[in-house]
Design an enzyme around this catalytic site. Structure first.
Site, PDB file in Angstrom:
ATOM      1  CG  MET A  30      31.884  44.523  33.468  1.00 30.01           C
ATOM      2  SD  MET A  30      32.059  43.818  35.226  1.00 30.01           S
ATOM      3  CE  MET A  30      30.995  42.542  35.412  1.00 30.01           C
ATOM      4  CG  ASN A  32      31.025  35.970  28.743  1.00 30.89           C
ATOM      5  OD1 ASN A  32      30.015  35.492  29.061  1.00 30.89           O
ATOM      6  ND2 ASN A  32      31.837  35.034  27.887  1.00 30.89           N
ATOM      7  CG  HIS A  37      26.802  42.563  26.145  1.00 29.92           C
ATOM      8  ND1 HIS A  37      27.110  41.302  26.520  1.00 29.92           N
ATOM      9  CD2 HIS A  37      26.936  43.291  27.179  1.00 29.92           C
ATOM     10  CE1 HIS A  37      27.299  41.227  27.849  1.00 29.92           C
ATOM     11  NE2 HIS A  37      27.260  42.262  28.469  1.00 29.92           N
ATOM     12  CD  GLN A 155      24.971  48.465  35.824  1.00 28.07           C
ATOM     13  OE1 GLN A 155      25.622  47.809  36.399  1.00 28.07           O
ATOM     14  NE2 GLN A 155      24.846  48.393  34.393  1.00 28.07           N
ATOM     15  CG  MET A 186      20.104  36.761  26.059  1.00 26.67           C
ATOM     16  SD  MET A 186      20.566  37.349  24.606  1.00 26.67           S
ATOM     17  CE  MET A 186      19.730  36.349  23.630  1.00 26.67           C
ATOM     18  CB  SER A 187      22.925  37.219  32.301  1.00 29.63           C
ATOM     19  OG  SER A 187      24.100  37.284  33.521  1.00 29.63           O
TER      20      SER A 187
HETATM   21  O1  PAF Z   1      26.891  46.147  33.449  1.00 27.03           O
HETATM   22  C1  PAF Z   1      27.880  45.890  33.472  1.00 27.03           C
HETATM   23  O2  PAF Z   1      28.354  45.002  32.595  1.00 27.03           O
HETATM   24  C2  PAF Z   1      28.831  46.552  34.401  1.00 27.03           C
HETATM   25  O3  PAF Z   1      28.355  46.935  35.508  1.00 27.03           O
HETATM   26  C3  PAF Z   1      29.393  48.117  33.787  1.00 27.03           C
HETATM   27  C4  PAF Z   1      28.283  49.059  33.529  1.00 27.03           C
HETATM   28  C5  PAF Z   1      29.970  47.768  32.260  1.00 27.03           C
HETATM   29  C6  PAF Z   1      30.383  48.435  34.796  1.00 27.03           C
HETATM   30  O4  PAF Z   1      31.483  47.803  35.138  1.00 27.03           O
END
Ligand code: PAF
Length: 286
Positions: A30, A32, A37, A155, A186-187
């Site tokens: 998403m 940022n 990431h 998730q 980290m978030s």
């Molecule tokens: O973990 C995330 O950033 C979101 O939940 C994802 C997997 C990109 C789905 O929008």
């Protein structure tokens, strides 16, 4: 690095790569982007010849009282970071592509049971929103492999189950949680934390490690969970849950499971001020 927001361009590029014998790894995000990431991009690179990332803030996974409008959108910086990491293509779709009939009128994916427990009790439609957008992105990108962070452990399991249930030929890989120097996972939402709230937020990971030590010392799950909540409250957290489970399906664990070396995970969600944080620690008692 190619940037595109049309499915036609995405598909024709993927087709060209496939014809040239390439394999495709996918990292949905998403935006940022932080070092967590980027570590998923590195894992993607190790598992395929081409790496595709997506940046899309998915409205369907936010409830009306959550931060969809204010969620940090930093596209230019994100693209620079992805380019530096040798990402081959970044897909940045508009909502009209993802939800042609509007997100509330969209067909959706619901992974039963697993979506309703723990995090799903507090964020009722969250996993429905995640599973739906991830399936849509999978259908657009058609990757061989997709990488998701283990910080969002539930998730990751929801997506694995969706892939199995719907017979998708995609390997799902989990990437280890990256942490700040003081242990805070980290978030993108960490950016909301300032001053004392930021300082105290590191006690989420400290309290989970304390729970792990207590379980290893033979303290019962209930007592260790209670102690963990007490520690978190002492540092100013408003706790949604702290729960010890097994790692395969997030079922509750018995004393025997713990003694018999079942892999365990403690999952927690708690608010520091207005910022809701989640974290987890996985371990086996030997
Ligand atoms: O973990 C995330 O950033 C979101 O939940 C994802 C997997 C990109 C789905 O929008």
């Amino acid at each position: 690095m190619i940037t595109c927001n049309s499915v036609e361009q995405l598909r024709s590029q993927i087709k060209a790569w496939r014809e040239a014998g390439d394999t495709i790894a996918f990292v949905p995000t998403m935006g940022n982007l932080h070092a967590g990431h980027l570590s998923l991009i590195d894992i993607a690179k190790q598992n395929a010849t081409r790496v595709v990332a997506s940046i899309y803030v998915n409205p369907l996974q936010f409830s009306p009282d959550e931060d969809f409008e204010s969620y940090p959108r930093t596209l230019d910086e994100d693209l620079k970071k992805l380019e530096q990491r040798d990402t081959d293509l970044v897909f940045t779709p508009e909502s009209s592509i993802i939800y042609p009939h509007g997100e509330q009128r969209s067909s959706y994916v619901d992974v039963p049971e697993l979506s309703k427990i723990i995090e799903g009790e507090y964020r009722t439609d969250f996993f429905k929103g995640v599973a739906t957008v991830v399936l849509k992105l999978f259908n657009m990108v058609q990757p061989d492999v997709a990488v998701f962070g283990e910080k969002d452990y539930q998730q990751l399991l929801v997506i694995r189950q969706m892939v199995e249930d719907l017979n998708l030929a995609i390997e799902i890989i989990g990437g280890e949680t990256k942490r700040e120097a003081d242990g805070l996972a980290m978030s993108s939402r960490n950016n909301y934390l300032t001053g004392t709230d930021r300082e105290n937020s590191c006690f989420l990971s400290v309290a989970l490690l304390q729970l792990k030590t207590q379980i290893e010392q033979g303290i019962s799950a209930e007592a260790a969970e209670d102690n963990c909540v007490e520690t978190l409250e002492k540092y100013g957290f408003d706790v949604d849950y702290v729960t010890l489970r097994e790692t395969k399906g997030l079922d509750n664990v018995s004393k025997d499971d713990i003694a018999n070396g079942v892999e365990l995970i403690v999952l927690a969600a708690a608010k520091m001020g207005k910022t809701r944080l989640i974290d987890n620690v996985r371990f086996v008692v030997v």
